[in-house]
Design an enzyme around this catalytic site. Structure first.
Site, PDB file in Angstrom:
ATOM      1  N   HIS A   1       1.413  -3.232  -2.698  1.00  0.00           N
ATOM      2  CA  HIS A   1       0.175  -2.868  -1.992  1.00  0.00           C
ATOM      3  C   HIS A   1      -0.030  -1.365  -2.120  1.00  0.00           C
ATOM      4  CE1 HIS A   1      -2.380  -3.447   1.951  1.00  0.00           C
ATOM      5  NE2 HIS A   1      -2.906  -2.523   1.154  1.00  0.00           N
TER       6      HIS A   1
ATOM      7  N   HIS B   1      -3.289   1.197  -3.465  1.00  0.00           N
ATOM      8  CA  HIS B   1      -4.631   1.391  -4.034  1.00  0.00           C
ATOM      9  C   HIS B   1      -4.534   2.624  -4.911  1.00  0.00           C
ATOM     10  CE1 HIS B   1      -6.477  -1.404  -1.087  1.00  0.00           C
ATOM     11  NE2 HIS B   1      -5.448  -1.019  -0.360  1.00  0.00           N
TER      12      HIS B   1
ATOM     13  N   HIS C   1      -6.782  -8.467   1.734  1.00  0.00           N
ATOM     14  CA  HIS C   1      -6.475  -7.769   2.977  1.00  0.00           C
ATOM     15  C   HIS C   1      -6.970  -8.662   4.124  1.00  0.00           C
ATOM     16  CE1 HIS C   1      -5.866  -4.334   0.437  1.00  0.00           C
ATOM     17  NE2 HIS C   1      -5.771  -3.475   1.437  1.00  0.00           N
TER      18      HIS C   1
ATOM     19  N   GLU D   1      -5.489  -6.595   9.219  1.00  0.00           N
ATOM     20  CA  GLU D   1      -5.119  -5.173   9.359  1.00  0.00           C
ATOM     21  C   GLU D   1      -5.722  -4.717  10.696  1.00  0.00           C
ATOM     22  OE1 GLU D   1      -6.891  -2.557   6.428  1.00  0.00           O
ATOM     23  OE2 GLU D   1      -5.630  -0.848   7.018  1.00  0.00           O
TER      24      GLU D   1
ATOM     25  N   ASP E   1       0.254   1.685   0.525  1.00  0.00           N
ATOM     26  CA  ASP E   1      -1.199   1.560   0.720  1.00  0.00           C
ATOM     27  C   ASP E   1      -1.961   2.689   0.008  1.00  0.00           C
ATOM     28  OD1 ASP E   1      -3.418   0.160   1.587  1.00  0.00           O
ATOM     29  OD2 ASP E   1      -3.248   0.724   3.683  1.00  0.00           O
ATOM     30  N   ASP E   2      -2.071   3.848   0.657  1.00  0.00           N
ATOM     31  CA  ASP E   2      -2.790   5.001   0.095  1.00  0.00           C
ATOM     32  C   ASP E   2      -1.933   6.247   0.309  1.00  0.00           C
ATOM     33  OD1 ASP E   2      -5.612   3.743  -0.434  1.00  0.00           O
ATOM     34  OD2 ASP E   2      -5.029   3.093   1.579  1.00  0.00           O
TER      35      ASP E   2
HETATM   36  N1  HPA Z   1      -7.654  -1.427   4.041  1.00  0.00           N
HETATM   37  C1  HPA Z   1      -8.817  -1.765   3.504  1.00  0.00           C
HETATM   38  N2  HPA Z   1      -9.298  -1.188   2.426  1.00  0.00           N
HETATM   39  C2  HPA Z   1      -8.599  -0.222   1.836  1.00  0.00           C
HETATM   40  C3  HPA Z   1      -7.394   0.168   2.339  1.00  0.00           C
HETATM   41  C4  HPA Z   1      -6.881  -0.476   3.496  1.00  0.00           C
HETATM   42  O1  HPA Z   1      -5.790  -0.196   4.033  1.00  0.00           O
HETATM   43  N3  HPA Z   1      -6.957   1.161   1.542  1.00  0.00           N
HETATM   44  C5  HPA Z   1      -7.870   1.346   0.566  1.00  0.00           C
HETATM   45  N4  HPA Z   1      -8.880   0.498   0.752  1.00  0.00           N
HETATM   46 ZN    ZN Z   2      -4.729  -1.613   1.445  1.00  0.00          ZN
END
Ligand code: HPA
Ligand code: ZN
Length: 350
Positions: free
Chosen positions: A24, A26, A204, A207, A285-286
């Protein structure tokens, strides 16, 4: 396997050293402020921030949407194939340094096609970085195309059509962006089409959104993994289903902390999910936005939640290989390397 006892003080070292997969990430979220400014200059793009420090100080998020607004602004510097290549190359190098043996990388084509960048340019740069990284860094990787859920299903269908000539360069599709108000069932037709095409499916869900979104990701979209999924803990029947079917959750602790899904890392429910028998994994994630790559996620989470043990670490890494879409022989080789790493630590040699 019976996981050897490893002294707590050696846990951070073990977490960093152990082989792992990242499922996971991006790729646009790996764009560091320094690279954003370098690409802005290279491409003559004007940014609404004076410098790297000003941009970094804007990274004070209150929820998912407050992050997405800045994340899409950062991605505006990506125009040429070389830009996508450089971004993915930097991530893969960083991931390899964290002992990531395999990465399944999300990308958001609609963020780029909306600015006039052809999808061929996006995919060519990312794919070439993956191929080169395998040869030069020994890291395996694959691409997963994500649909932006705040846009329409028709937009997603058009994106899929445009991506079909590039079908051999990505292994699956996902669903990301603003979750609440955009339930998985909004994308039922496009996911059904992707399923017919033999693509892997993830989304996703849970969250910020409710457990109902996880149910519909499974039952309507028929996804194989849930990205995040931490809200499953609110629904006992869903927890049972996820455990029974060994549906992996790609959990992202630092992301959840920074976007205030949990008030503090110490309040994170990963240990609860793991103890309930779910196939949990740890991911970044990011990483450029949330203060850490995969090893930072492992180390900071284990520090904040002292109940997490070496045995949990083993399961998290094992699950990451098991839940990947890699071929079975590769999974076995990675799992063997994981076992060897733990045995080395048990022998006190590190
Ligand atoms: N959630 C939803 N969209 C996203 C995320 C996330 O954590 N990171 C990058 N796009
Ligand atoms: Zn994500």
């Amino acid at each position: 396997m019976k996981v050897p006892v490893i002294p707590t003080k050696r846990l951070p070292e073990l977490l960093r050293a152990m082989p792992k997969a990242e499922l996971h990430i991006h790729i646009e979220g790996s764009l560091e402020p320094e690279l954003i400014f370098a690409l802005a200059e290279r491409n003559g793009v004007q940014l609404p921030y004076a410098d790297v420090e000003a941009l970094r100080s804007a990274y004070a998020f209150t929820d998912l949407q407050s992050f997405l607004d800045i994340y899409y602004a950062g991605a505006s510097v990506l125009l040429k194939e070389e830009d996508f290549y450089d971004m993915a190359r930097a991530y893969l190098k960083r991931a390899a340094a964290d002992n990531v043996l395999h990465a399944e990388i999300f990308f958001d084509p609609q963020t780029h096609t909306a600015r006039g960048v052809p999808i061929e340019v996006v995919v060519a740069g990312l794919h070439r970085a993956c191929v080169d990284a395998e040869v030069e860094l020994g890291i395996s990787s694959a691409l997963i195309l994500c649909f932006l859920r705040h846009l329409s299903e028709d937009d997603a269908l058009q994106t899929l059509e445009a991506a079909l000539p590039l079908r051999d360069k990505f292994i699956g599709v996902g669903l990301d962006s603003s979750e609440v108000g955009h339930p998985p069932e909004k994308f039922a037709r496009v996911f059904a089409r992707c399923r017919e095409l033999g693509l892997h499916l993830v989304a996703h869900a849970g969250e910020e959104g409710p457990p109902a979104y996880i149910w519909s990701a499974l039952d309507v979209l028929k996804v194989e993994r849930i990205d995040h999924g931490v809200q499953a803990a609110q629904d006992a029947a869903l927890m049972q289903r996820l455990a029974d079917e060994r549906i992996a959750l790609t959990v992202c602790p630092l992301s959840n902390q920074k976007l205030r899904v949990f008030p503090d890392l110490a309040d994170h429910n990963l240990k609860q999910l793991l103890d309930a028998g779910l196939a949990v994994t740890v991911n970044s994630d990011d990483p450029a936005y949330f203060g850490g790559y995969i090893n930072d996620n492992f180390v900071q989470l284990f520090e904040a939640v002292p109940a997490l043990t070496a045995k949990d670490a083993y399961h998290l890494a094992f699950n990451s290989f098991e839940a990947s879409f890699a071929p079975q022989p590769a999974k076995h080789a990675w799992e063997h390397a994981l076992k060897a790493c733990f045995e080395r630590f048990a022998d006190h040699q590190g």
